[in-house]
Design an enzyme around this catalytic site. Sequence first.
Site, PDB file in Angstrom:
ATOM      1  N   GLY A 160     -30.609  35.831   1.813  1.00  0.00           N
ATOM      2  CA  GLY A 160     -29.489  35.365   0.985  1.00  0.00           C
ATOM      3  C   GLY A 160     -29.904  34.829  -0.375  1.00  0.00           C
ATOM      4  O   GLY A 160     -29.433  35.310  -1.417  1.00  0.00           O
TER       5      GLY A 160
ATOM      6  N   LYS B 120     -36.917  16.873   3.729  1.00  0.00           N
ATOM      7  CA  LYS B 120     -36.431  16.522   2.395  1.00  0.00           C
ATOM      8  C   LYS B 120     -36.724  15.050   2.083  1.00  0.00           C
ATOM      9  O   LYS B 120     -37.145  14.707   0.977  1.00  0.00           O
ATOM     10  CB  LYS B 120     -34.930  16.773   2.291  1.00  0.00           C
ATOM     11  CG  LYS B 120     -34.556  18.234   2.401  1.00  0.00           C
ATOM     12  CD  LYS B 120     -33.074  18.417   2.246  1.00  0.00           C
ATOM     13  CE  LYS B 120     -32.679  19.843   2.599  1.00  0.00           C
ATOM     14  NZ  LYS B 120     -31.259  20.074   2.577  1.00  0.00           N
TER      15      LYS B 120
END
Length: 816
Positions: A471, A678
């Site tokens: 994607g 993260k």
Amino acid sequence: MRVLKFGGTSLKNSEKFLSVYNIIKEKYKKEQVAIVLSAPAKITNYLVKTIEYAISKNIIDIKKIRNIFFKLINDLKCYFKKLNHIKIYKKIKNKLNKLEQLLYGIKIFKFCPDIIQAKIISIGEKISIIIMSNILIAKNYKVTIINPIKYIISTGKYLESTVNIKKSMHKIKNKKIPIENIVLMAGFIAGNKKKELVLLGRNGSDYSAAILSVLLKASCCEIWTDVDGIYSTDPKNVVNAKLIKNISYKEALKLSFFGAKVIHPKMILPLLKFNIPCLIKNTLNIFSKGTLINNFNEEKKSIKGVSYLNNVSMFNLTILKNKKLSYIYSKLFSIISLYEIILVSLCFLENKIVFFTKNINVKKIKLILEKTFFLEINNKILKKIKIINNLSIISIIGNNINSQFVKIHKIIETLRDNFKINILYISQYISKNSISIVIKNKNIKNNINNLHQSLFDNFKIINVFLIGVGGVGETFLEQVKSQKNILIKKKVIINICYIANSKSYIFNYNGINLKTWKKKLIYSKLKFKIEDFIFNLKKYRLNNSVFIDCTNSDELAYEYSNILLKKYHIVTPNKKANTFNFEYYKKIRKSSDISNKKFLYDTNIGAGLPVIDTIQNLLNTGDKLIKFRGILSGSLSFIFGKLDDGFSLSESTKKAIELGFTEPNPQDDLLGLDVARKLLILAREVGYKLELKDIKIEPIIPKKFYKNVKKESFIKNLKKLDVFFEKKINKARKKGKVLRYVGKIESDGICKLSIDFVKKSNPLYEIKNGENALAFYTKYYNPIPLVIKGYGAGKTVTSAGIFSDLLKIKPCKWGF
Ligand code: ADP
Ligand code: ASP
Ligand code: MG
């Protein structure tokens, strides 16, 4: 008097003849003109071929030549009504009949002496003069035709002679040229003392024009061709070649000597000696100012252009004993002076002589040298002569270029390191105005493009090597394609050279076509393997190469340090490398420093949101993080937002999957590991030396819940937790709060991920629908935090983030 020379490219067809006539007409209005003409384009080559065919194939075929000329005369009738085309037709027919007769002789003897070859291959020039003189007469001009055999006196070989200016001047003195007449002369042709026709060498009409300019004491010699003037390199090879407005005789000589065929090198010396300026002009674009060659003396050191010569050979002679040194030198020079030698270099320390010539001369020179030095080679006074064929000489020309040590050094390094060029020889000290580099013939146009780009372009060209076209990778390519024209206006070119998925790859130095890449990748026979990719990095590398990793691969992430050291910038949304052990985290940054290549990973957190840059800017300006609160996952932002709206956990997760908000396996999101990565990257960014295991994760659902659960039955299973979460959300609601999955960095560096009850005044309260929010409470931003919020997931924003990282790369002019 002005001399105008029109090359074959300016005489290609009837329209071109008309343009040439119009130029002559306009110029004649101002002063008397003398016109030198070449043969129409390609004719000389066809004539050469007729000889080859007669000898080797026993065929006489002048159909092509005949057709070109007869069509030309026929077409000219439309433009010049009064043209006596029957007369021209007869004259040309006559010439072509003579040509056929000569070819018969050649066919029988299977041999063509140079004197006949000269006669044959100069027929085109003669016909050009027949046509043009008749055009001018038809337009009522008076014409004086100069016969070059009679007036351009030359010495040397039949096919390649040199003009004796003194003798030619003497001859022309007696020629009466009425002031109102237009002078015409065939280029390329001259005469020897026996009054035989000789030639001035291929492309020699420029030389004819220069000589005629000297003989007629012209104020200017104009060379009319098919480009606007002399460019920094051949404009037909390099789109961004720069037009040179003014150039010195010496630089022009060098450019042409080393391959810029727009002018013939032999034309420069006579013009220089008699101080006649030369203007290069475009027949098709008469309003362009062109290039002026004169005594122009530029103070500053500048690089003017890049030329190249192909099909060159290198001779290497090593003298083993000092015995017959001067004999060997003098003999050698007397032999090679008979041939076209491009470069000669002596290395006294090593007793070595290296010289370069065209491949075609090799056999003859080798034979003579081996014969001449038979004894010396046998007695080991001279080493066996070494020859390397199929080389190219790339020359960089500029005023005082050899004094620009740093630049030269960088040019050479750029070539060697960035363009994978194996440099066999560098002529650094031979000339003031040029440096020549000898390399293997391969990829010459590509190398010239690269070199020119580094020397002249103010375009920012970024060469991209992309792995991963799921994607995000695919969307990135779409974005690059749609932004192409806008970026070009801003002088930025994104050149996608390499695209790979896990199976195969495609590669093109000059840029992969972004309309067809998918098909090409599907049908590509080139198998992708990480180890091969890494192995070939040095070979692939171009100026300003950037590696983009749109995969989730651990293996590739482990190669980042290596890739940086091989002088690739890295742009990556892949979080792996930044969350491996701290040792490796440091290693990447060190490699980035050493190689002076950027490591850009802003998409690791918050996709396209400008997070990393913001943190770095804060820290650089002396700010300090006190604490951090954030919603760092798009999928969890969506799922927890849906809980607010009364959906159950399983329903919310199902919706998130349907909308493509989750990782391929939604369990990864709910485990909290992706968010933990993260948070770790953020914590490391602000200076904490933490490992992934140091991040305390409160999983959204208990760990045991995942064990042996297949993706398909996951949602079904998740229903078991719906009640638990319903209770939790109701509890929060009662307190006027919402549930949020919050990443935290505390002032002591403790990092946590937990399901929190968040009150209305908290900036995270409103965050839902896949939005991310990052609240930085810092020394400067306190008590109100600096908040960055927006969509933090999805292929569009992520690839936009990659794109923006890519545009941060500032390519260095020299490719470093
Ligand atoms: P003509 O027939 O007019 O003599 P040539 O073909 O001999 O023309 O020379 C013109 C060509 O020279 C151009 O079309 C261009 O491709 C080539 N060329 C090579 N190097 C250069 C350069 N540095 N600047 C301009 N043209 C160049
Ligand atoms: N017609 C000759 C050649 O093609 C001479 C010239 O064009 O200058 O070499
Ligand atoms: Mg030419």
